[in-house]
Design a protein around this motif. Sequence first.
Motif, short mmCIF file in Angstrom:
data_model
loop_
_atom_site.label_atom_id
_atom_site.label_comp_id
_atom_site.label_asym_id
_atom_site.label_seq_id
_atom_site.Cartn_x
_atom_site.Cartn_y
_atom_site.Cartn_z
N MET A 19 77.08 146.91 58.41
CA MET A 19 77.02 146.08 59.61
C MET A 19 77.20 146.89 60.89
O MET A 19 77.69 148.00 60.85
CB MET A 19 78.10 145.00 59.55
CG MET A 19 79.51 145.56 59.49
SD MET A 19 80.80 144.42 60.05
CE MET A 19 80.47 144.28 61.79
N GLY A 20 76.82 146.26 62.00
CA GLY A 20 76.97 146.87 63.32
C GLY A 20 75.89 146.35 64.25
O GLY A 20 75.02 145.57 63.85
N VAL A 21 75.93 146.82 65.47
CA VAL A 21 74.94 146.38 66.45
C VAL A 21 73.58 146.99 66.14
O VAL A 21 73.46 147.91 65.32
CB VAL A 21 75.37 146.75 67.90
CG1 VAL A 21 76.67 146.04 68.28
CG2 VAL A 21 75.49 148.25 68.07
N SER A 22 72.57 146.48 66.80
CA SER A 22 71.22 147.00 66.63
C SER A 22 71.20 148.50 66.92
O SER A 22 71.87 148.97 67.84
CB SER A 22 70.27 146.27 67.59
OG SER A 22 68.96 146.75 67.43
N SER A 23 70.46 149.25 66.14
CA SER A 23 70.28 150.70 66.27
C SER A 23 71.49 151.52 65.83
O SER A 23 71.56 152.71 66.08
CB SER A 23 69.88 151.10 67.69
OG SER A 23 68.63 150.55 68.02
N ALA A 58 61.07 137.96 72.44
CA ALA A 58 60.98 137.54 73.84
C ALA A 58 62.21 137.98 74.65
O ALA A 58 62.30 137.68 75.84
CB ALA A 58 60.82 136.02 73.92
N GLY A 59 63.17 138.66 73.99
CA GLY A 59 64.35 139.14 74.70
C GLY A 59 65.43 138.09 74.85
O GLY A 59 66.32 138.23 75.68
N ILE A 60 65.36 137.03 74.03
CA ILE A 60 66.34 135.94 74.09
C ILE A 60 67.36 136.14 72.97
O ILE A 60 66.99 136.16 71.80
CB ILE A 60 65.64 134.57 73.94
CG1 ILE A 60 64.59 134.38 75.03
CG2 ILE A 60 66.67 133.44 73.95
CD1 ILE A 60 63.65 133.20 74.78
N PRO A 61 68.65 136.27 73.33
CA PRO A 61 69.67 136.44 72.28
C PRO A 61 69.75 135.21 71.38
O PRO A 61 69.55 134.08 71.84
CB PRO A 61 70.97 136.61 73.07
CG PRO A 61 70.56 136.98 74.47
CD PRO A 61 69.21 136.34 74.68
N ARG A 121 78.62 152.30 73.16
CA ARG A 121 77.42 151.75 73.83
C ARG A 121 76.47 152.89 74.21
O ARG A 121 75.26 152.77 74.09
CB ARG A 121 77.88 150.95 75.07
CG ARG A 121 76.78 150.61 76.07
CD ARG A 121 75.86 149.54 75.52
NE ARG A 121 74.85 149.08 76.44
CZ ARG A 121 73.69 149.71 76.69
NH1 ARG A 121 73.41 150.86 76.13
NH2 ARG A 121 72.80 149.17 77.49
N GLU A 122 77.03 154.01 74.63
CA GLU A 122 76.20 155.15 75.06
C GLU A 122 75.43 155.75 73.88
O GLU A 122 74.22 156.00 73.98
CB GLU A 122 77.07 156.23 75.73
CG GLU A 122 77.69 155.80 77.05
CD GLU A 122 78.84 154.78 76.89
OE1 GLU A 122 78.99 153.94 77.80
OE2 GLU A 122 79.56 154.81 75.87
N VAL A 123 76.12 155.98 72.77
CA VAL A 123 75.47 156.56 71.59
C VAL A 123 74.39 155.61 71.06
O VAL A 123 73.26 156.01 70.78
CB VAL A 123 76.50 156.89 70.49
CG1 VAL A 123 75.83 157.21 69.16
CG2 VAL A 123 77.38 158.04 70.93
N ILE A 124 74.75 154.33 70.90
CA ILE A 124 73.80 153.35 70.36
C ILE A 124 72.63 153.16 71.33
O ILE A 124 71.48 153.07 70.91
CB ILE A 124 74.50 151.99 70.09
CG1 ILE A 124 75.68 152.17 69.13
CG2 ILE A 124 73.51 150.97 69.57
CD1 ILE A 124 75.33 152.52 67.72
N SER A 139 66.71 145.52 75.82
CA SER A 139 67.39 144.57 76.72
C SER A 139 68.43 143.72 75.98
O SER A 139 69.32 143.15 76.62
CB SER A 139 66.37 143.65 77.39
OG SER A 139 65.67 142.88 76.42
N LEU A 140 68.36 143.65 74.66
CA LEU A 140 69.32 142.84 73.91
C LEU A 140 70.57 143.62 73.49
O LEU A 140 71.50 143.03 72.94
CB LEU A 140 68.65 142.23 72.68
CG LEU A 140 67.67 141.09 72.95
CD1 LEU A 140 67.05 140.59 71.65
CD2 LEU A 140 68.35 139.95 73.70
N LEU A 141 70.61 144.93 73.76
CA LEU A 141 71.76 145.70 73.32
C LEU A 141 73.06 145.22 73.97
O LEU A 141 74.09 145.10 73.30
CB LEU A 141 71.57 147.20 73.60
CG LEU A 141 72.69 148.09 73.06
CD1 LEU A 141 72.89 147.92 71.56
CD2 LEU A 141 72.41 149.55 73.39
N ASP A 142 73.02 144.91 75.26
CA ASP A 142 74.24 144.42 75.91
C ASP A 142 74.73 143.13 75.27
O ASP A 142 75.93 142.94 75.12
CB ASP A 142 74.01 144.24 77.42
CG ASP A 142 73.92 145.57 78.15
OD1 ASP A 142 74.50 146.57 77.66
OD2 ASP A 142 73.26 145.63 79.20
N SER A 143 73.80 142.24 74.90
CA SER A 143 74.23 140.98 74.26
C SER A 143 74.81 141.27 72.88
O SER A 143 75.72 140.57 72.43
CB SER A 143 73.08 139.98 74.17
OG SER A 143 72.16 140.33 73.16
#
Length: 188
Positions: A19-23, A58-61, A121-124, A139-143
């Motif tokens: 698990m983890g955030v995208s990328s 579409a960039g929608i979380p 956040r920087e590495v990902i 654009s969805l990384l922050d979400s």
Amino acid sequence: MSMAPSQQLFEPARIIIVMGVSSSGKSTVGAALGRALHAPFLDGDRYHPEANVEKMRAGIPLTDEDRWPWLEALTGALKEAADKKKGVAVGACSALRKSYRDFITETAGEPVLFVYLDGSREVIGARMAARRHEYMPTSLLDSQFATLEVPDPHTENVLVVPVTDAVNRIVTTVTASLSHLKSFKRWQ
């Protein structure tokens, strides 16, 4: 004071979710872990309904309502894969919130081990900028980070590994922590 190695802090499980955030490398690490364990690997992205894919494209979380059917489908498939192989199954899933991880475990009806790929956040962000994903825009990384509830190894069934480690090192770290899997015939 004992100098003996500490006991494993997580509950033994035959379903493992990277698990983890995208990328963060969920699919890459999950596939490599599946190969190392001779276990089926299921990429959570393949279990999203088309409506979820279109929203993300579409960039929608996604909302929680979007995620529940996806998490249920993936969990069911992982449980079925583990049952079919009479062993372990590995999946990749963001599982960003504790409520999602709790839902997965409850739906599975058995312990699930989450392998959390921990990165800044920087590495990902640098990783995300360097790759092209079918439907997950940068654009969805922050979400993703806004949604993330970092799992607590003291209260959750989780093994935390840094995303900055090489894939083979992450796999070695995880497999070295899974001595309980020797009871399953496929991994010996």
